[in-house]
Design a protein around this motif. Structure first.
Motif, PDB file in Angstrom:
ATOM      1  N   PRO A   1      30.218 -29.610   0.610  1.00 31.67           N
ATOM      2  CA  PRO A   1      30.873 -28.306   0.912  1.00 31.67           C
ATOM      3  C   PRO A   1      31.304 -28.094   2.030  1.00 31.67           C
ATOM      4  CG  PRO A   1      28.376 -28.017   0.075  1.00 31.67           C
ATOM      5  CD  PRO A   1      28.780 -29.484   0.236  1.00 31.67           C
ATOM      6  N   ASP A   2      31.038 -28.830   2.927  1.00 30.62           N
ATOM      7  CA  ASP A   2      31.579 -28.576   4.561  1.00 30.62           C
ATOM      8  C   ASP A   2      32.987 -29.779   4.494  1.00 30.62           C
ATOM      9  OD1 ASP A   2      29.448 -27.365   5.740  1.00 30.62           O
ATOM     10  OD2 ASP A   2      28.514 -29.194   6.343  1.00 30.62           O
ATOM     11  N   LEU A   3      33.091 -30.709   3.624  1.00 24.65           N
ATOM     12  CA  LEU A   3      34.257 -31.349   3.753  1.00 24.65           C
ATOM     13  C   LEU A   3      35.304 -30.399   2.579  1.00 24.65           C
ATOM     14  CD1 LEU A   3      35.685 -33.978   4.172  1.00 24.65           C
ATOM     15  CD2 LEU A   3      34.801 -35.190   2.247  1.00 24.65           C
ATOM     16  N   VAL A   4      34.732 -29.804   1.670  1.00 26.94           N
ATOM     17  CA  VAL A   4      35.727 -29.109   0.910  1.00 26.94           C
ATOM     18  C   VAL A   4      36.209 -27.988   1.869  1.00 26.94           C
ATOM     19  CG1 VAL A   4      35.926 -27.463  -1.138  1.00 26.94           C
ATOM     20  CG2 VAL A   4      34.496 -29.685  -1.095  1.00 26.94           C
ATOM     21  N   THR A   5      35.705 -27.340   2.661  1.00 25.81           N
ATOM     22  CA  THR A   5      36.037 -26.515   3.374  1.00 25.81           C
ATOM     23  C   THR A   5      37.072 -26.942   4.329  1.00 25.81           C
ATOM     24  OG1 THR A   5      33.878 -25.209   3.202  1.00 25.81           O
ATOM     25  CG2 THR A   5      35.230 -24.673   5.109  1.00 25.81           C
ATOM     26  N   ARG A   6      36.742 -27.959   5.044  1.00 24.07           N
ATOM     27  CA  ARG A   6      37.768 -28.709   5.894  1.00 24.07           C
ATOM     28  C   ARG A   6      39.031 -29.032   5.310  1.00 24.07           C
ATOM     29  NH1 ARG A   6      35.975 -33.783   9.982  1.00 24.07           N
ATOM     30  NH2 ARG A   6      38.027 -34.020  10.971  1.00 24.07           N
ATOM     31  N   LEU A   7      38.840 -29.239   4.271  1.00 22.80           N
ATOM     32  CA  LEU A   7      40.197 -29.621   3.403  1.00 22.80           C
ATOM     33  C   LEU A   7      40.891 -28.784   2.715  1.00 22.80           C
ATOM     34  CD1 LEU A   7      39.045 -33.160   1.954  1.00 22.80           C
ATOM     35  CD2 LEU A   7      40.288 -32.894   3.691  1.00 22.80           C
ATOM     36  N   GLY A   8      40.326 -27.319   2.823  1.00 18.45           N
ATOM     37  CA  GLY A   8      40.821 -26.297   1.778  1.00 18.45           C
ATOM     38  C   GLY A   8      41.963 -25.411   2.434  1.00 18.45           C
ATOM     39  N   SER A   9      42.678 -26.049   3.053  1.00 14.81           N
ATOM     40  CA  SER A   9      43.851 -25.527   3.866  1.00 14.81           C
ATOM     41  C   SER A   9      45.103 -25.064   3.048  1.00 14.81           C
ATOM     42  CB  SER A   9      44.171 -25.722   5.258  1.00 14.81           C
ATOM     43  OG  SER A   9      44.592 -27.329   5.069  1.00 14.81           O
ATOM     44  N   SER A  10      45.151 -26.079   1.973  1.00 17.83           N
ATOM     45  CA  SER A  10      46.392 -26.218   1.119  1.00 17.83           C
ATOM     46  C   SER A  10      46.562 -24.765   0.244  1.00 17.83           C
ATOM     47  CB  SER A  10      46.405 -27.156   0.135  1.00 17.83           C
ATOM     48  OG  SER A  10      47.380 -27.196  -0.713  1.00 17.83           O
ATOM     49  N   GLU A  11      47.793 -24.320   0.036  1.00 15.50           N
ATOM     50  CA  GLU A  11      47.845 -23.200  -0.755  1.00 15.50           C
ATOM     51  C   GLU A  11      47.563 -23.398  -2.174  1.00 15.50           C
ATOM     52  OE1 GLU A  11      52.013 -22.032  -0.298  1.00 15.50           O
ATOM     53  OE2 GLU A  11      51.802 -21.579   1.798  1.00 15.50           O
ATOM     54  N   VAL A  12      47.628 -24.582  -2.560  1.00 17.91           N
ATOM     55  CA  VAL A  12      47.304 -25.004  -3.912  1.00 17.91           C
ATOM     56  C   VAL A  12      45.675 -25.597  -3.981  1.00 17.91           C
ATOM     57  CG1 VAL A  12      47.707 -26.539  -6.007  1.00 17.91           C
ATOM     58  CG2 VAL A  12      49.548 -25.767  -4.506  1.00 17.91           C
ATOM     59  N   PRO A  13      44.939 -25.074  -4.589  1.00 20.36           N
ATOM     60  CA  PRO A  13      43.398 -25.737  -4.550  1.00 20.36           C
ATOM     61  C   PRO A  13      43.305 -27.030  -5.256  1.00 20.36           C
ATOM     62  CG  PRO A  13      43.750 -23.948  -6.426  1.00 20.36           C
ATOM     63  CD  PRO A  13      44.899 -23.914  -5.400  1.00 20.36           C
ATOM     64  N   ALA A  14      42.491 -27.848  -4.555  1.00 23.27           N
ATOM     65  CA  ALA A  14      42.240 -29.127  -5.014  1.00 23.27           C
ATOM     66  C   ALA A  14      41.172 -29.214  -6.233  1.00 23.27           C
ATOM     67  CB  ALA A  14      41.690 -30.076  -3.819  1.00 23.27           C
ATOM     68  N   GLU A  15      41.336 -29.918  -7.220  1.00 21.60           N
ATOM     69  CA  GLU A  15      40.579 -29.973  -8.125  1.00 21.60           C
ATOM     70  C   GLU A  15      39.221 -31.036  -7.829  1.00 21.60           C
ATOM     71  OE1 GLU A  15      42.260 -31.255 -11.639  1.00 21.60           O
ATOM     72  OE2 GLU A  15      42.780 -29.507 -12.388  1.00 21.60           O
TER      73      GLU A  15
END
Length: 204
Positions: A135-149
């Motif tokens: 979850p911490d990694l997902v938050t760190r990478l979650g800046s994109s306007e398009v959500p990652a799968e």
């Protein structure tokens, strides 16, 4: 990290190098080029990239190369020897994803065509859905306007700065805009001024 020469210059490769007289040179050189973790040069280089090439292997041994791209800096250095980036919805072929389920070893090329530089990375990769990833990694990478799968994580095993010879000179769009943009704006302003002057003269 491992010594790149120990990892890659084996078997038939080593025999060919011995025949050509380069084996000892590479063995000596790579001892001094091996480090325990990614250094400032590698980290900075990776963070400035807007794409990379990823090679994986099918379960019956066929190599497969995929291009991954994103906004500059989309690949994050999340540990001394770990890289991560978001994986987005594509053509639904799932070749890389399927390959990684059977074989985690991958090879990456990070290219800087403008400055003729290439960083090769050997590593072990995992591709997990966002719900399964850290979850911490997902938050760190979650800046994109398009959500990652999914989240792609690569544990770096070895690196090599490759020879710049024969790398073509290509300029990224943002670099061209930075250099040429002000000149284009100046020319456009001059053109508008000239059109106004022509209209004034014709009116007179």
């Amino acid at each position: 990290m491992e010594n790149y020469a120990d990892l890659m210059f084996r078997g038939a490769v080593a025999e060919l190098q011995k025949t050509e007289g380069t084996f000892e040179k590479y063995q000596t050189a790579y001892k001094h080029r091996t480090s325990t973790e990614l250094g400032p040069d590698e980290i900075g280089f990776i963070r400035r990239r807007d794409s990379f090439y990823l090679a994986s292997i099918t379960d019956d041994g066929w190599p497969y190369i995929q291009h991954r791209g994103g906004a500059r800096g989309f690949v994050h250095v999340v540990g001394p020897n770990r890289l991560a980036c978001g994986d987005y919805r594509g053509n639904r072929q799932f070749i890389t994803m399927g390959n990684l389920q059977a074989e985690e070893r991958v090879s990456l090329f990070f290219m800087d065509y403008m400055n003729h530089a290439r960083l090769k990375v050997q590593g072990k990769a995992s591709l997990k859905s966002v719900s399964e990833a850290d979850p911490d990694l997902v938050t760190r990478l979650g800046s994109s306007e398009v959500p990652a799968e999914r989240i792609l994580v690569i544990d770096v095993v070895a690196i090599d700065w490759n020879c710049p010879k024969y790398i073509p000179t290509l300029y990224p769009e943002d670099a061209l805009r930075e250099v040429v943009g002000p000149q284009i704006a100046k020319l456009q302003a001059e053109n508008e001024a000239l059109k106004s002057e022509v209209a004034r003269i014709r009116g007179a």
